[in-house]
Structure formats: C-alpha cells, structure tokens
Design a protein around this motif. Sequence first.
Motif, PDB file in Angstrom:
ATOM      1  N   ILE A 179      -5.339  -6.731  14.285  1.00 28.27           N
ATOM      2  CA  ILE A 179      -4.286  -7.199  15.198  1.00 28.27           C
ATOM      3  C   ILE A 179      -2.998  -7.523  14.439  1.00 28.27           C
ATOM      4  N   TYR A 219      11.116 -11.579  17.758  1.00 25.57           N
ATOM      5  CA  TYR A 219       9.864 -12.212  18.203  1.00 25.57           C
ATOM      6  C   TYR A 219      10.093 -13.658  18.648  1.00 25.57           C
ATOM      7  N   HIS A 233       7.625 -15.690  20.637  1.00 23.04           N
ATOM      8  CA  HIS A 233       6.395 -16.139  19.964  1.00 23.04           C
ATOM      9  C   HIS A 233       6.649 -17.248  18.938  1.00 23.04           C
ATOM     10  N   PHE A 248       0.719 -17.542  14.813  1.00 20.51           N
ATOM     11  CA  PHE A 248       0.876 -16.334  14.006  1.00 20.51           C
ATOM     12  C   PHE A 248       2.328 -15.971  13.725  1.00 20.51           C
ATOM     13  N   ILE A 307       2.725  -0.634  15.454  1.00 19.11           N
ATOM     14  CA  ILE A 307       3.849  -0.241  16.311  1.00 19.11           C
ATOM     15  C   ILE A 307       4.173  -1.337  17.307  1.00 19.11           C
TER      16      ILE A 307
HETATM   17  P1  RTP Z   1       4.337  -6.143  19.965  1.00 14.90           P
HETATM   18  O1  RTP Z   1       5.196  -7.197  20.632  1.00 14.90           O
HETATM   19  O2  RTP Z   1       4.391  -6.200  18.463  1.00 14.90           O
HETATM   20  O3  RTP Z   1       4.604  -4.784  20.523  1.00 14.90           O
HETATM   21  O4  RTP Z   1       2.797  -6.416  20.332  1.00 14.90           O
HETATM   22  P2  RTP Z   1       2.181  -6.811  21.736  1.00 14.90           P
HETATM   23  O5  RTP Z   1       3.258  -6.899  22.772  1.00 14.90           O
HETATM   24  O6  RTP Z   1       1.044  -5.890  21.987  1.00 14.90           O
HETATM   25  O7  RTP Z   1       1.592  -8.248  21.432  1.00 14.90           O
HETATM   26  P3  RTP Z   1       2.334  -9.671  21.467  1.00 14.90           P
HETATM   27  O8  RTP Z   1       1.492 -10.592  22.251  1.00 14.90           O
HETATM   28  O9  RTP Z   1       3.767  -9.519  21.845  1.00 14.90           O
HETATM   29  O10 RTP Z   1       2.231 -10.122  19.951  1.00 14.90           O
HETATM   30  C1  RTP Z   1       3.187  -9.723  18.993  1.00 14.90           C
HETATM   31  C2  RTP Z   1       2.497  -9.356  17.704  1.00 14.90           C
HETATM   32  O11 RTP Z   1       1.961 -10.535  17.113  1.00 14.90           O
HETATM   33  C3  RTP Z   1       0.773 -10.223  16.425  1.00 14.90           C
HETATM   34  N1  RTP Z   1      -0.284 -11.068  16.912  1.00 14.90           N
HETATM   35  N2  RTP Z   1      -1.159 -11.645  16.140  1.00 14.90           N
HETATM   36  N3  RTP Z   1      -3.869 -13.701  17.299  1.00 14.90           N
HETATM   37  C4  RTP Z   1      -3.097 -13.100  16.422  1.00 14.90           C
HETATM   38  O12 RTP Z   1      -3.303 -13.176  15.228  1.00 14.90           O
HETATM   39  C5  RTP Z   1      -1.988 -12.328  16.916  1.00 14.90           C
HETATM   40  N4  RTP Z   1      -1.622 -12.207  18.179  1.00 14.90           N
HETATM   41  C6  RTP Z   1      -0.540 -11.392  18.179  1.00 14.90           C
HETATM   42  C7  RTP Z   1       0.426  -8.781  16.694  1.00 14.90           C
HETATM   43  O13 RTP Z   1       0.795  -8.001  15.548  1.00 14.90           O
HETATM   44  C8  RTP Z   1       1.299  -8.425  17.872  1.00 14.90           C
HETATM   45  O14 RTP Z   1       1.663  -7.064  17.855  1.00 14.90           O
END
Ligand code: RTP
Length: 148
Positions: free
Chosen positions: A109, A49, A52, A57, A114
């Motif tokens: 969220i 990650y 991020h 978060f 997954i």
């Molecule tokens: P992932 O990478 O886990 O497949 O999820 P994603 O692409 O749909 O979403 P992403 O933007 O890459 O975010 C990674 C993971 O961070 C958590 N998250 N929490 N506002 C919040 O509290 C927040 N935003 C994101 C989520 O678990 C997300 O899957």
Amino acid sequence: MERTFIAIKPDGVQRKLVAEVIRRFETKGFTLVGLKLMQVSRELAEQHYDVHREKPFFAGLVDFIISAPLVAMVWEGEGVVASARTIIGATNPLTAAPGTIRGDLGVSIGRNLIHGSDAVETAQREIALWFKEEELVSWSPSLTDWLY
Ligand code: RTP
Ligand code: MG
C-alpha cells in the motif's frame, strides 16, 4: 472534455514502469495533454496530499513522494476521472483486482505505483497545482471519430 491528474510515483519510475503505465492509458483511448518528469518539493507533496495531513501515514507518504523523480501527467477523455481510478485499482495492491495497474504490478500500500484524482473537482484542483496552463496542450487525435 474531462481531464484527470495522474502521477507515476517514485517506485514506478525506479521500477521502469513508466512506459507500461502510459501504455495502459493510451491503448484505452485517452489522450495525453500534459507530461513531465519532476523531482517534487516537500511543499508540493504536502499540498497534494493535504486531505491526509492528519493521517498517521502522512509524513512517510510525503517522504516517499519526494524521495526520487515522479512522472506527472494529465489525461483527457469522456469519464476519464472515474475510468482512470478503475484502471489504477484499489489503494492496496494486494486487494486490487488483476488487470488493474496496482493489482498487476504492486504488493504494498505504501508503494502502490500511481496516483489518480478521485473526483472531477479534485482533478481540477490537482491539475492547477501541478501544471501551468501553458504546459498543457489541447489537441484532438485524428482517431477520435473511431473512439466515440
Ligand atoms: P492516491 O491518492 O495516491 O491516488 O491513492 P488512493 O486515492 O487510492 O488512496 P488515498 O486514501 O488517497 O491514500 C493516499 C496514499 O496514501 C498511502 N496510504 N497508506 N494505511 C496506510 O499505510 C496507507 N493508507 C494510504 C497510499 O500510498 C495511498 O496511495
Ligand atoms: Mg487519493
């Protein structure tokens, strides 16, 4: 053939949804080429990650990913990266469409069950990060003629 990295996060494993998630990719027609249950290190979670790292978060996300076992997988097929994202659904399960994994099975969220690579280049980076070459099996199911 295109490949993507999929992880069933600790909430999916704890909730006994491993078979349900695998079923959705298998019945769609994609091919499983890598699979392992892992207790993830903090270093690996942070690398995964990394994009991020500056988000509010990030720390909670990494703590969650290393909190319990996770299932790491590689799936193969034409257009599998984008299709897997469609099968998974929007990041927030409350707004993810019914019929998607997150839309059908999740409510938070921060517990969205997954992960799926978001682009072909990301998939290549993530597969190399999570799997050794010898852990991936190249094979063609005899069904292929009936899918393509
Ligand atoms: P992932 O990478 O886990 O497949 O999820 P994603 O692409 O749909 O979403 P992403 O933007 O890459 O975010 C990674 C993971 O961070 C958590 N998250 N929490 N506002 C919040 O509290 C927040 N935003 C994101 C989520 O678990 C997300 O899957
Ligand atoms: Mg993402």
